[in-house]
Design a protein around this motif. Sequence first.
Motif, PDB file in Angstrom:
ATOM      1  N   VAL A 168       0.840  -1.201   0.000  1.00  0.00           N
ATOM      2  CA  VAL A 168       0.000   0.000   0.000  1.00  0.00           C
ATOM      3  C   VAL A 168       0.871   1.247   0.000  1.00  0.00           C
ATOM      4  O   VAL A 168       2.020   1.242   0.467  1.00  0.00           O
ATOM      5  CB  VAL A 168      -0.940   0.037   1.232  1.00  0.00           C
ATOM      6  CG1 VAL A 168      -1.936  -1.113   1.182  1.00  0.00           C
ATOM      7  CG2 VAL A 168      -0.144  -0.007   2.532  1.00  0.00           C
ATOM      8  N   ALA A 169       0.316   2.311  -0.544  1.00  0.00           N
ATOM      9  CA  ALA A 169       0.984   3.617  -0.552  1.00  0.00           C
ATOM     10  C   ALA A 169      -0.093   4.680  -0.685  1.00  0.00           C
ATOM     11  O   ALA A 169      -1.263   4.379  -0.966  1.00  0.00           O
ATOM     12  CB  ALA A 169       1.986   3.708  -1.694  1.00  0.00           C
ATOM     13  N   GLY A 178       4.275   6.759 -10.079  1.00  0.00           N
ATOM     14  CA  GLY A 178       3.590   5.910 -11.046  1.00  0.00           C
ATOM     15  C   GLY A 178       3.132   4.605 -10.423  1.00  0.00           C
ATOM     16  O   GLY A 178       3.803   4.037  -9.556  1.00  0.00           O
ATOM     17  N   MET A 179       1.963   4.129 -10.861  1.00  0.00           N
ATOM     18  CA  MET A 179       1.407   2.874 -10.367  1.00  0.00           C
ATOM     19  C   MET A 179       2.029   1.713 -11.132  1.00  0.00           C
ATOM     20  O   MET A 179       1.905   1.630 -12.359  1.00  0.00           O
ATOM     21  CB  MET A 179      -0.108   2.856 -10.543  1.00  0.00           C
ATOM     22  CG  MET A 179      -0.750   1.516 -10.221  1.00  0.00           C
ATOM     23  SD  MET A 179      -0.689   1.085  -8.458  1.00  0.00           S
ATOM     24  CE  MET A 179      -2.080   2.066  -7.860  1.00  0.00           C
ATOM     25  N   LEU A 248      -8.571   2.414   5.391  1.00  0.00           N
ATOM     26  CA  LEU A 248      -7.936   3.580   4.772  1.00  0.00           C
ATOM     27  C   LEU A 248      -8.014   3.504   3.251  1.00  0.00           C
ATOM     28  O   LEU A 248      -8.048   4.536   2.578  1.00  0.00           O
ATOM     29  CB  LEU A 248      -6.481   3.686   5.224  1.00  0.00           C
ATOM     30  CG  LEU A 248      -6.268   4.199   6.650  1.00  0.00           C
ATOM     31  CD1 LEU A 248      -4.793   4.177   7.024  1.00  0.00           C
ATOM     32  CD2 LEU A 248      -6.821   5.603   6.800  1.00  0.00           C
ATOM     33  N   ILE A 249      -8.024   2.307   2.707  1.00  0.00           N
ATOM     34  CA  ILE A 249      -8.205   2.161   1.260  1.00  0.00           C
ATOM     35  C   ILE A 249      -9.619   2.603   0.876  1.00  0.00           C
ATOM     36  O   ILE A 249      -9.824   3.252  -0.155  1.00  0.00           O
ATOM     37  CB  ILE A 249      -7.925   0.707   0.830  1.00  0.00           C
ATOM     38  CG1 ILE A 249      -6.436   0.396   1.017  1.00  0.00           C
ATOM     39  CG2 ILE A 249      -8.343   0.470  -0.614  1.00  0.00           C
ATOM     40  CD1 ILE A 249      -6.071  -1.061   0.764  1.00  0.00           C
ATOM     41  N   GLU A 250     -10.595   2.289   1.718  1.00  0.00           N
ATOM     42  CA  GLU A 250     -11.973   2.701   1.449  1.00  0.00           C
ATOM     43  C   GLU A 250     -12.108   4.216   1.406  1.00  0.00           C
ATOM     44  O   GLU A 250     -12.875   4.768   0.607  1.00  0.00           O
ATOM     45  CB  GLU A 250     -12.902   2.137   2.518  1.00  0.00           C
ATOM     46  CG  GLU A 250     -13.099   0.631   2.457  1.00  0.00           C
ATOM     47  CD  GLU A 250     -14.023   0.146   3.553  1.00  0.00           C
ATOM     48  OE1 GLU A 250     -14.730   0.988   4.161  1.00  0.00           O
ATOM     49  OE2 GLU A 250     -14.048  -1.065   3.814  1.00  0.00           O
ATOM     50  N   VAL A 255      -3.766   3.435  -1.149  1.00  0.00           N
ATOM     51  CA  VAL A 255      -4.105   2.720  -2.379  1.00  0.00           C
ATOM     52  C   VAL A 255      -3.341   1.402  -2.374  1.00  0.00           C
ATOM     53  O   VAL A 255      -2.165   1.359  -1.994  1.00  0.00           O
ATOM     54  CB  VAL A 255      -3.718   3.546  -3.627  1.00  0.00           C
ATOM     55  CG1 VAL A 255      -4.008   2.756  -4.914  1.00  0.00           C
ATOM     56  CG2 VAL A 255      -4.454   4.875  -3.635  1.00  0.00           C
ATOM     57  N   ARG A 256      -4.014   0.339  -2.772  1.00  0.00           N
ATOM     58  CA  ARG A 256      -3.337  -0.959  -2.839  1.00  0.00           C
ATOM     59  C   ARG A 256      -2.639  -1.103  -4.181  1.00  0.00           C
ATOM     60  O   ARG A 256      -3.239  -0.915  -5.247  1.00  0.00           O
ATOM     61  CB  ARG A 256      -4.335  -2.109  -2.651  1.00  0.00           C
ATOM     62  CG  ARG A 256      -3.659  -3.467  -2.647  1.00  0.00           C
ATOM     63  CD  ARG A 256      -4.631  -4.610  -2.442  1.00  0.00           C
ATOM     64  NE  ARG A 256      -3.915  -5.880  -2.519  1.00  0.00           N
ATOM     65  CZ  ARG A 256      -4.503  -7.073  -2.493  1.00  0.00           C
ATOM     66  NH1 ARG A 256      -5.836  -7.162  -2.395  1.00  0.00           N
ATOM     67  NH2 ARG A 256      -3.781  -8.178  -2.577  1.00  0.00           N
ATOM     68  N   LEU A 257      -1.356  -1.470  -4.137  1.00  0.00           N
ATOM     69  CA  LEU A 257      -0.586  -1.778  -5.339  1.00  0.00           C
ATOM     70  C   LEU A 257      -0.712  -3.271  -5.641  1.00  0.00           C
ATOM     71  O   LEU A 257      -0.846  -4.088  -4.727  1.00  0.00           O
ATOM     72  CB  LEU A 257       0.897  -1.441  -5.147  1.00  0.00           C
ATOM     73  CG  LEU A 257       1.336   0.017  -5.016  1.00  0.00           C
ATOM     74  CD1 LEU A 257       0.901   0.631  -3.700  1.00  0.00           C
ATOM     75  CD2 LEU A 257       2.863   0.113  -5.158  1.00  0.00           C
ATOM     76  N   LEU A 258      -0.626  -3.627  -6.899  1.00  0.00           N
ATOM     77  CA  LEU A 258      -0.593  -5.030  -7.325  1.00  0.00           C
ATOM     78  C   LEU A 258      -1.682  -5.846  -6.618  1.00  0.00           C
ATOM     79  O   LEU A 258      -1.398  -6.778  -5.855  1.00  0.00           O
ATOM     80  CB  LEU A 258       0.784  -5.642  -7.031  1.00  0.00           C
ATOM     81  CG  LEU A 258       2.006  -4.856  -7.552  1.00  0.00           C
ATOM     82  CD1 LEU A 258       3.290  -5.526  -7.086  1.00  0.00           C
ATOM     83  CD2 LEU A 258       1.955  -4.731  -9.054  1.00  0.00           C
TER      84      LEU A 258
END
Length: 306
Positions: A168-169, A178-179, A248-250, A255-258
């Motif tokens: 996450v970041a 960049g994602m 926190l993502i909600e 943001v969740r990566l991969l």
Amino acid sequence: MLNLNDLHVFVQVVNHGGFAAAGRALGVPKSTLSKRLHELEKTIGVRLIQRTSRSFAVTEIGRDFHRHAAAMLIEAEAAEHVIKGRLAEPSGTVRITASLPIAQFRLAPLLPRLAMNYPKIRLMLDVSDRMVDMVQEGYDIAIRNHFAPLPDTDLVQRRIHYDPAWLVASADYLQKKGMPSGPEEANGLDGIMASSSDGVWRLRDAEGAAVEVTPSPRFIANETVALREAARAGLGVACLAGSFCAPLIETGALVRLLPDWAGPGASTTLLMPHRRGQLPSVRVVADFLIRELSQPPGRADLLNPD
């Protein structure tokens, strides 16, 4: 057949370290306790306690006998409670031990509700990260988070939940860097690490394929909230328990990566000594915790006020 009352006297005398203290606890003259112990020793034919006017010492065979006698009394108590539990609500003290993160983020909102539902149960929570000896220290329930399997012991083990780790970041960080579209593009990102010895994140997808991501260590802390807040502040990427990050993502704070990949997760397991787990009060508390902890934690449980 041994007299159960005499066993109770012996166990109480040993537990209290003498006749006088046991007498005060039981409300019985110490001369009566001494007489009952003498009758017990006469029945079994061995000296359990060496005592004079100035000394008190449990013999070696007395220590072994105490361990089994205490277990027998617990069994008798459990048998009695089986009947009483059918007729009355559970009561008595239930001692729980748990690590700090479990206590803060999971048990803190649950135990008051449990106590309100069962006013005759007295809950005692001991928060400690050390591995306690449940039997010797008198704990009824332990809740443990662990990555490796727990040792095979005589304790009852009930696995409650498995929580995989996510990368996450913050959205701001990913906007700058960049994602990544795949694991190989995540190499070299700023890493928010739990240890200076951590060099890679090992991830797997749903099919079992394994990859390694090598970040560039940017921030190191051995405390989960500090890692989460560093990611939230935009310092880099962290690998954290999914349920811990989900609220926190909600909200968009993380943001969740991969999303097709996850790291090794932590299991949550409830442990009980066999005998104590038969008591109705312990059974009620264990069933409640198993039911509640098997559910994903709510946002209010995990988020600190801003």
